[in-house]
Write a protein that holds these residues in place. Structure first.
Motif, PDB file in Angstrom:
ATOM      1  N   UNK A 304       0.801  -1.202  -0.154  1.00 44.49           N
ATOM      2  CA  UNK A 304       0.041  -0.067  -0.078  1.00 44.49           C
ATOM      3  C   UNK A 304       0.793   1.305  -0.152  1.00 44.49           C
ATOM      4  N   UNK A 305       0.596   2.232  -0.795  1.00 44.66           N
ATOM      5  CA  UNK A 305       1.290   3.333  -0.685  1.00 44.66           C
ATOM      6  C   UNK A 305       0.383   4.563  -1.005  1.00 44.66           C
ATOM      7  N   UNK A 306       0.633   5.875  -0.960  1.00 52.47           N
ATOM      8  CA  UNK A 306      -0.199   6.821  -1.063  1.00 52.47           C
ATOM      9  C   UNK A 306       0.634   8.245  -1.827  1.00 52.47           C
ATOM     10  N   UNK A 307      -0.255   8.828  -2.649  1.00 54.48           N
ATOM     11  CA  UNK A 307       0.397   9.928  -3.541  1.00 54.48           C
ATOM     12  C   UNK A 307       1.119  10.789  -2.636  1.00 54.48           C
ATOM     13  N   UNK A 308       2.028  11.572  -3.022  1.00 51.32           N
ATOM     14  CA  UNK A 308       2.950  12.550  -2.112  1.00 51.32           C
ATOM     15  C   UNK A 308       1.852  13.479  -1.362  1.00 51.32           C
ATOM     16  N   UNK A 309       1.923  13.452  -0.111  1.00 46.39           N
ATOM     17  CA  UNK A 309       1.136  14.645   0.664  1.00 46.39           C
ATOM     18  C   UNK A 309      -0.157  13.967   0.890  1.00 46.39           C
ATOM     19  N   UNK A 310      -0.689  13.015   0.532  1.00 43.28           N
ATOM     20  CA  UNK A 310      -1.998  12.516   0.689  1.00 43.28           C
ATOM     21  C   UNK A 310      -1.902  11.381   1.922  1.00 43.28           C
ATOM     22  N   UNK A 312      -5.200  10.190   2.848  1.00 45.06           N
ATOM     23  CA  UNK A 312      -6.630   9.807   2.773  1.00 45.06           C
ATOM     24  C   UNK A 312      -6.763   8.313   2.313  1.00 45.06           C
ATOM     25  N   UNK A 313      -7.666   7.715   2.991  1.00 44.33           N
ATOM     26  CA  UNK A 313      -7.801   6.165   2.688  1.00 44.33           C
ATOM     27  C   UNK A 313      -8.214   5.743   1.141  1.00 44.33           C
ATOM     28  N   UNK A 314      -9.146   6.907   0.576  1.00 44.13           N
ATOM     29  CA  UNK A 314      -9.591   6.950  -0.854  1.00 44.13           C
ATOM     30  C   UNK A 314      -8.658   7.172  -1.784  1.00 44.13           C
ATOM     31  N   UNK A 315      -7.406   7.491  -1.463  1.00 41.88           N
ATOM     32  CA  UNK A 315      -6.348   7.824  -2.214  1.00 41.88           C
ATOM     33  C   UNK A 315      -5.251   6.518  -2.282  1.00 41.88           C
ATOM     34  N   UNK A 316      -5.208   5.682  -1.781  1.00 35.31           N
ATOM     35  CA  UNK A 316      -4.199   4.574  -1.501  1.00 35.31           C
ATOM     36  C   UNK A 316      -4.228   4.142  -2.915  1.00 35.31           C
ATOM     37  N   UNK A 317      -2.831   3.630  -3.037  1.00 37.11           N
ATOM     38  CA  UNK A 317      -2.405   2.991  -4.378  1.00 37.11           C
ATOM     39  C   UNK A 317      -1.992   1.395  -4.028  1.00 37.11           C
ATOM     40  N   UNK A 318      -2.500   0.667  -4.625  1.00 34.42           N
ATOM     41  CA  UNK A 318      -2.053  -0.818  -4.317  1.00 34.42           C
ATOM     42  C   UNK A 318      -1.119  -1.306  -5.544  1.00 34.42           C
ATOM     43  N   UNK A 319       0.122  -1.727  -5.171  1.00 38.39           N
ATOM     44  CA  UNK A 319       1.071  -2.110  -6.102  1.00 38.39           C
ATOM     45  C   UNK A 319       1.601  -3.459  -6.121  1.00 38.39           C
TER      46      UNK A 319
END
Length: 346
Positions: A304-310, A312-319
């Motif tokens: 799990x990661x997030x965009x820089x500065x975020x 918020x759970x809805x912004x999660x990026x799954x890689x």
């Protein structure tokens, strides 16, 4: 250098340190993140009464770099230059002409970034030092990672050689004894000299003069606990052994989250059920279905990661799984044990 991992960065700015003539002021800056262990002390000593003196101190630590530093180092430089040259009232003059740039160590670390310098600049880590030079550091305290590759590498980075200038600043540590080290003993110089006069040297302390003000800099390095080192080395061997056993590869995040895997269909559930079916057909070709118990899947395969500065759970990026260069594991590779099975219960 990361300038890299933002959670490990300590970038301290003191814009209005106003030292009065009647004071002997001592400012101690701890560049200690829990696992770093270095500090720099800054003391201003007055020899005659003067008007108030404003010092802007820019401090960082843990510049050790991985591949992301290819972008992070230029970005760090831009921020540093903006702080040095800021002109809020637009009068054409820097708001803080008395600016001091220090680091409390871990300026480099074994990584592809460091090793690339062997080809590009004729020696491991030289690119890191060239960047530090251009950024304008006046002094750096030794951290623990400076010694990861041994003192011969440290000496090669500090010394000037042919077209390589070495460190244009002194390295500092008041509590490390280099007198018996064949590589570093010859680089040690007398304490309390002007920093600009002792580049390519090691000392316990140095002086930096800004517009007539003498500022004393003392470096200190917290010793590493041998027992803790032994424990981490034992764990390192296991991590290399486990993470180096590559089982397969995935181009997507495989969802094994407890809240999903026990309530609905997921790609990891499908994958493991199909794997079970394939094995079962090896024993009985007439087998037609595999039903997977969600409790047998204990974790995701991926990150799990997030965009820089975020955050918020809805912004999660799954890689897909990240690389582990220590074990020779490439990005998207899946090792053979542990990634299917976490430590949860039930």
């Amino acid at each position: 250098m990361p300038f890299l991992d933002s959670k490990n960065r300590l970038f301290s700015k003191f814009n209005s340190l106003d030292f009065r003539a009647i004071q002997l002021s001592l400012l101690v800056i701890f560049g200690i993140l829990l696992f770093i262990g270095t500090s720099i002390g800054v003391a201003q000593v007055r020899t005659a009464p003067k008007q108030g003196f404003t010092l802007q101190l820019l401090h960082t630590s843990d510049q050790e770099a991985g591949v992301p530093a290819l972008k992070d180092a230029p970005n760090f430089s831009a921020v540093l230059n903006a702080l040095k040259n800021q002109d809020i009232n637009r009068d054409g003059k820097s708001d803080y002409p008395n600016t001091l740039i220090l680091s409390s160590g871990d300026a480099y670390i074994p990584s592809p970034f460091l090793f690339a310098s062997d080809t590009a600049f004729g020696g491991q880590g030289r690119g890191d030092i060239l960047i530090l030079n251009d950024l304008g550091f006046s002094a750096i305290a030794f951290g623990n990672h400076e010694f990861d590759l041994g003192t011969a590498v440290v000496a090669d980075l500090i010394r000037a050689k042919e077209d390589y200038p070495g460190t244009k600043f002194p390295y500092l540590s008041t509590n490390l004894d280099f007198s018996t080290d064949k590589d570093l003993a010859r680089l040690v110089t007398a304490d309390g000299q002007e920093a600009s006069k002792i580049p390519n040297k090691i000392a316990r302390s140095t002086i930096i003069t800004l517009n007539g003000e003498k500022i004393g800099i003392v470096g200190a390095t917290t010793p590493t606990d041998p027992k803790i080192v032994a424990i981490t080395e034992a764990l390192k061997k296991v991590i290399i052994a486990q993470d180096g056993q590559i089982f397969g590869k995935t181009n997507v995040f495989l969802n094994g989250w407890r809240g999903d895997i026990r309530t609905q269909e997921t790609n990891l559930g499908n994958l493991t059920a199909e794997a079970n079916l394939a094995i079962a057909k090896g024993y009985d070709p007439k087998t037609v279905i595999s039903i997977k118990n969600g409790g047998g899947i204990r974790d995701n395969i991926g990150i799990y990661t997030f965009p820089a500065g975020s955050t918020r759970s809805q912004d999660v990026i799954k890689l897909p799984p990240q690389a582990n260069l220590l074990a020779g594991k490439k990005e998207k590779a899946v090792y053979s044990r542990g990634e299917f099975y976490g430590n949860g219960s039930g």
